[in-house]
Design a protein around this motif. Structure first.
Motif, short mmCIF file in Angstrom:
data_model
loop_
_atom_site.label_atom_id
_atom_site.label_comp_id
_atom_site.label_asym_id
_atom_site.label_seq_id
_atom_site.Cartn_x
_atom_site.Cartn_y
_atom_site.Cartn_z
N LEU A 108 -7.32 1.88 -4.51
CA LEU A 108 -6.52 1.70 -3.40
C LEU A 108 -6.44 2.72 -2.29
N ARG A 133 0.79 -1.21 0.10
CA ARG A 133 0.17 -0.09 -0.19
C ARG A 133 0.91 1.18 0.02
N ASP A 164 0.35 5.73 2.02
CA ASP A 164 -0.63 4.85 2.47
C ASP A 164 -1.89 5.83 3.26
#
Length: 414
Positions: free
Chosen positions: A342, A288, A406
């Motif tokens: 994501l 990530r 992230d």
């Protein structure tokens, strides 16, 4: 909870696994995955097929070069104008129906521009652009909703297929035009679009999120710096990509290549871009935190463009810059598309962020070919335009790093 609703079927809960995890596809899910991938065939070819036929169309319709050049810009402007609209429609209604509507518009636009002369060419191109916007915005959200464990892989395949069909369309347009006339060459793509449209019909009831976003959710997306960083990254990498596609052949000819050699090199550039789209998810490796990867792409782009600037016209000196620019061109398209899934909490958020980013991004992208062309007119050379693209690539280093963090858009830590 996100559910998958094939027409006439029973809602099924999907396992949510990390990127790279194992998911056993049902027949319905496998059918949807295939439909998402082949939809990529319809999202660039209907307008990239026009460029190689521009001279023939211009002569036949009696329009100016400037007017004909706007045909390339119209789809980008439609992407910018309607991306937010498509994102909202996909969030509020069943996104499968929105896809059926969008592909129907693409089919109508292809027919219109082939049969209705000058006005039909421009009106049809606009309708094609609006219809394609549905796929641009909603495909990443579909991947987020129904294949959360395969976001990187499916996004890479999807963007690679989009690039592949762009290259195919450019390669076959002139031979088809010789055999069928330019109208027939453009109309051929209607057959492919009709097939993909038929594939969407069984999935017309597919939706994104079942949960209703909390009040103020859209405001949280708009107020997040990450949304705007992704939008700017998408726009600037697209600016470089479309400028290279528009002018690379001419730049190579200025370095001493003949037109046929330049055409081969541009084809190699596009093929290498397909490899870049497929390799990026592999390089991401399910992580990530993608800051190093994002910054590295920008550095590779800078190296490729600098080598292009100083290279001679020999194939040896051009091979490395074409390889680097091609890989980065494909990877930089996949990178923000992957992050729509994501970096968001739900597929509805993914749809909204995708719409916002593409509205901003394609408006920025439309500047690229015009700006580089204007710099050539002002200096009678291409060096200034390439330096301009190098400066844009420098900004991609920072932006690629920032969007690689992230962070979940719209969710505050703590």
């Amino acid at each position: 909870m996100i559910t998958f609703r094939p027409t006439g079927g029973i809602p099924r809960r999907k396992p949510v696994t990390p990127e790279g995890g194992s998911i056993r596809f049902s027949h319905a899910a496998a059918g949807l995955a295939l439909t998402l991938v082949v939809t990529a065939f319809c999202l660039r070819a209907p307008f990239t097929c026009v460029g190689p036929l521009a001279d023939v169309i211009q002569t036949d319709l009696g329009v100016s070069s400037g007017t004909m050049g706007s045909v390339t810009t119209i789809p980008l402007l439609m992407f910018a104008a309607f991306s937010v609209v498509m994102g909202d429609l996909g969030r509020r209604y069943r996104a499968g129906y929105v896809m059926v509507l969008g592909l129907s518009m693409v089919l109508v636009g292809v027919i219109c521009r082939s049969l209705l002369g000058t006005y039909g060419l421009f009106l049809g191109t606009a309708v094609v652009g609006i219809g394609i916007t549905a796929g641009n915005v909603l495909i990443p959200a579909f991947i987020k909703a129904h294949f959360p464990g395969r976001i990187g892989r499916l996004t890479g395949i999807y963007t690679a297929m989009m690039s592949l069909m762009s290259a195919v369309a450019g390669a076959v347009s002139v031979p088809l035009g010789d055999a069928l006339g330019w109208q027939g060459s453009l109309m051929v793509w209607g057959v492919l679009i009709a097939v993909v449209l038929a594939m969407w019909v069984p999935h017309r009831d597919c939706s994104l999120d079942e949960d209703v976003p909390e009040a103020g959710g859209r405001r949280a997306l708009l107020s997040s710096p990450m949304t705007w960083f992704i939008a700017l990254y998408l726009g600037l990498q697209s600016l470089i990509y479309y400028a290279i596609v528009a002018w690379m052949a001419v730049i190579l000819q200025s370095k001493g290549l003949d037109p046929s050699e330049a055409g081969v090199v541009v084809s190699v550039y596009m093929i290498v871009g397909i490899a870049g789209s497929l390799l990026l998810p592999v390089a991401a490796g399910g992580r990530r935190d993608l800051r190093a990867l994002g910054a590295g792409l920008g550095l590779m782009y800078i190296a490729g463009l600098v080598l292009l600037l100083v290279s001679s016209g020999s194939p040896v000196s051009l091979s490395l810059p074409i390889l680097l620019c091609g890989l980065c061109g494909g990877a930089c398209i996949t990178y923000p598309s992957m992050l729509f899934g994501l970096r968001t909490r739900t597929s509805g958020d993914s749809s909204s962020v995708s719409g916002i980013a593409q509205s901003v991004g394609y408006l920025v992208a439309a500047v690229g070919p015009v700006a580089v062309g204007a710099m050539h007119d002002a200096t009678s050379g291409w060096d200034l335009g390439i330096v301009f693209l190098i400066c844009i690539a420098v900004s991609l280093v920072l932006l690629g790093y920032l969007i690689g963090r992230d962070v979940t858009i719209g969710v505050r830590k703590g």
